[in-house]
Design a protein around this motif. Structure first.
Motif, mmCIF file in Angstrom:
data_model
loop_
_atom_site.group_PDB
_atom_site.id
_atom_site.type_symbol
_atom_site.label_atom_id
_atom_site.label_comp_id
_atom_site.label_asym_id
_atom_site.label_seq_id
_atom_site.Cartn_x
_atom_site.Cartn_y
_atom_site.Cartn_z
ATOM 1 N N UNK A 22 0.819 -1.214 0.000
ATOM 2 C CA UNK A 22 0.000 0.000 0.000
ATOM 3 C C UNK A 22 0.849 1.259 0.000
ATOM 4 N N UNK A 23 1.914 1.252 0.803
ATOM 5 C CA UNK A 23 2.745 2.452 0.948
ATOM 6 C C UNK A 23 3.628 2.677 -0.275
ATOM 7 N N UNK A 24 4.258 1.621 -0.748
ATOM 8 C CA UNK A 24 5.253 1.780 -1.806
ATOM 9 C C UNK A 24 4.738 1.466 -3.207
ATOM 10 N N UNK A 30 -1.657 5.866 -7.045
ATOM 11 C CA UNK A 30 -2.784 6.794 -6.922
ATOM 12 C C UNK A 30 -2.320 8.246 -7.044
ATOM 13 N N UNK A 31 -1.182 8.551 -6.430
ATOM 14 C CA UNK A 31 -0.643 9.913 -6.507
ATOM 15 C C UNK A 31 -0.256 10.258 -7.950
ATOM 16 N N UNK A 35 -1.685 13.223 -10.258
ATOM 17 C CA UNK A 35 -0.715 14.171 -10.788
ATOM 18 C C UNK A 35 -0.837 14.319 -12.304
ATOM 19 N N UNK A 36 -1.274 13.252 -12.969
ATOM 20 C CA UNK A 36 -1.377 13.284 -14.432
ATOM 21 C C UNK A 36 -2.433 14.261 -14.919
ATOM 22 N N UNK A 257 6.234 17.255 -14.264
ATOM 23 C CA UNK A 257 5.817 16.031 -13.571
ATOM 24 C C UNK A 257 4.425 15.560 -13.975
ATOM 25 N N UNK A 258 3.507 16.480 -14.256
ATOM 26 C CA UNK A 258 2.168 16.079 -14.656
ATOM 27 C C UNK A 258 2.167 15.343 -15.981
ATOM 28 N N UNK A 259 2.938 15.851 -16.922
ATOM 29 C CA UNK A 259 3.024 15.204 -18.231
ATOM 30 C C UNK A 259 3.728 13.855 -18.118
#
Length: 288
Positions: A22-24, A30-31, A35-36, A257-259
């Motif tokens: 879940x953490x790694x 999900x992040x 971010x995308x 980072x989004x791209x």
């Protein structure tokens, strides 16, 4: 009560692994997905842009080139599976020096991508040892890493050289589990060696073949960054750029980072779909 107690103990043993995943794994995934849908430099100035990053991918020539390179790479996968299988068969049949060959084939697997890339950079560059050997016999030198077609071919060949030893060992282990009684029965029925291999041994090896195919597919799509970085830097142009390298370019050099996250999501969906198809085929064959 005993069953509940056993369930609690089982949960306690499983919980650390679930937490690590879940953490790694799940949280970064999900992040990255969230971010995308943003733009910015990742330093707090992110702005929601909806599907703009994904729309931009449809007209991004570098992204298209990376997908074409990926398809070319995937087209060579039968070689990545069949070559180790052939070598494993030869060793299993007791060719002279089999143990030495096994060690030699596996040796590149313990080297890092940086070391392998540095070695072959010296070998394949225009003034490298390979061209020196060609010149010594009167053959014109080739710019192996400076031309698109040869650069991609060299990258694939070097990665194959670096990784096929592990597949050889897996196939060797699989061959050792084939029933000797089944092979002997086929021999007593008059089957020739080639028929025994084709109709007895290879069908028994099918789960191993499918496993190696899945693992190899995932590996070539996610583990070539280091080799690309050292050997070709994605060039010439985008001739050896794969999506994983393009992600680094967008994040590390272009500071988008989004791209980069949008490219990551496309790569993730593509890999998940390909793995799903392969696993379905494996399950269907297992139930056949």
């Amino acid at each position: 009560m005993a069953n509940r107690s056993e369930q609690r103990i089982a949960i306690l043993f499983v919980l650390p692994a679930v937490a690590l995943v879940a953490i790694f794994r799940m949280f970064p995934l999900a992040w990255g997905f969230l971010l995308s849908f943003t733009s910015g430099d990742g330093a707090g100035g992110a702005k929601f842009v909806g599907l703009d990053n994904y729309r931009a991918l449809t007209t991004d020539a570098a992204f298209h080139d990376s997908l074409i390179n990926t398809l070319i790479l995937l087209a060579t996968l039968p070689i990545w599976v069949m070559l180790p299988l052939l070598l494993a068969i030869l060793i299993h049949q007791g060719v002279p020096g089999g143990k030495l060959f096994r060690a030699v084939y596996f040796f590149p697997a313990v080297l890092s991508a940086v070391i392998i890339g540095s070695i072959f950079n010296v070998v394949l560059r225009y003034d490298g040892s390979l061209n020196a050997a060609l010149r010594s016999v009167g053959i014109e030198a080739v710019d192996w890493l400076g031309q698109g077609a040869t650069a991609l071919a060299c990258l694939i060949a070097v990665q194959l050289w670096a990784t096929f030893g592990m597949s050889v060992l897996i196939f060797m282990a699989g061959l050792s589990t084939v029933s000797s009684e089944l092979v002997e029965a086929a021999r007593l029925d008059g089957a020739k060696p080639g028929q025994i291999w084709w109709h007895v041994i290879l069908p028994a090896m099918r789960p191993i073949l499918e496993f190696v195919a899945v693992v190899t597919t995932i590996g070539v799509l996610t583990s070539m960054f280091g080799l690309i970085y050292v050997l070709t830097a994605g060039g010439p142009g985008t001739a050896t750029t794969l999506p994983e390298f393009l992600i680094w370019m967008e994040q590390g050099k272009m500071n988008r980072p989004g791209y980069a996250a949008a490219i990551s999501m496309v790569l993730f969906v593509g890999m998940a779909g390909l793995a799903y198809v392969q696993i379905r085929i494996m399950s269907r064959n297992a139930n056949a």
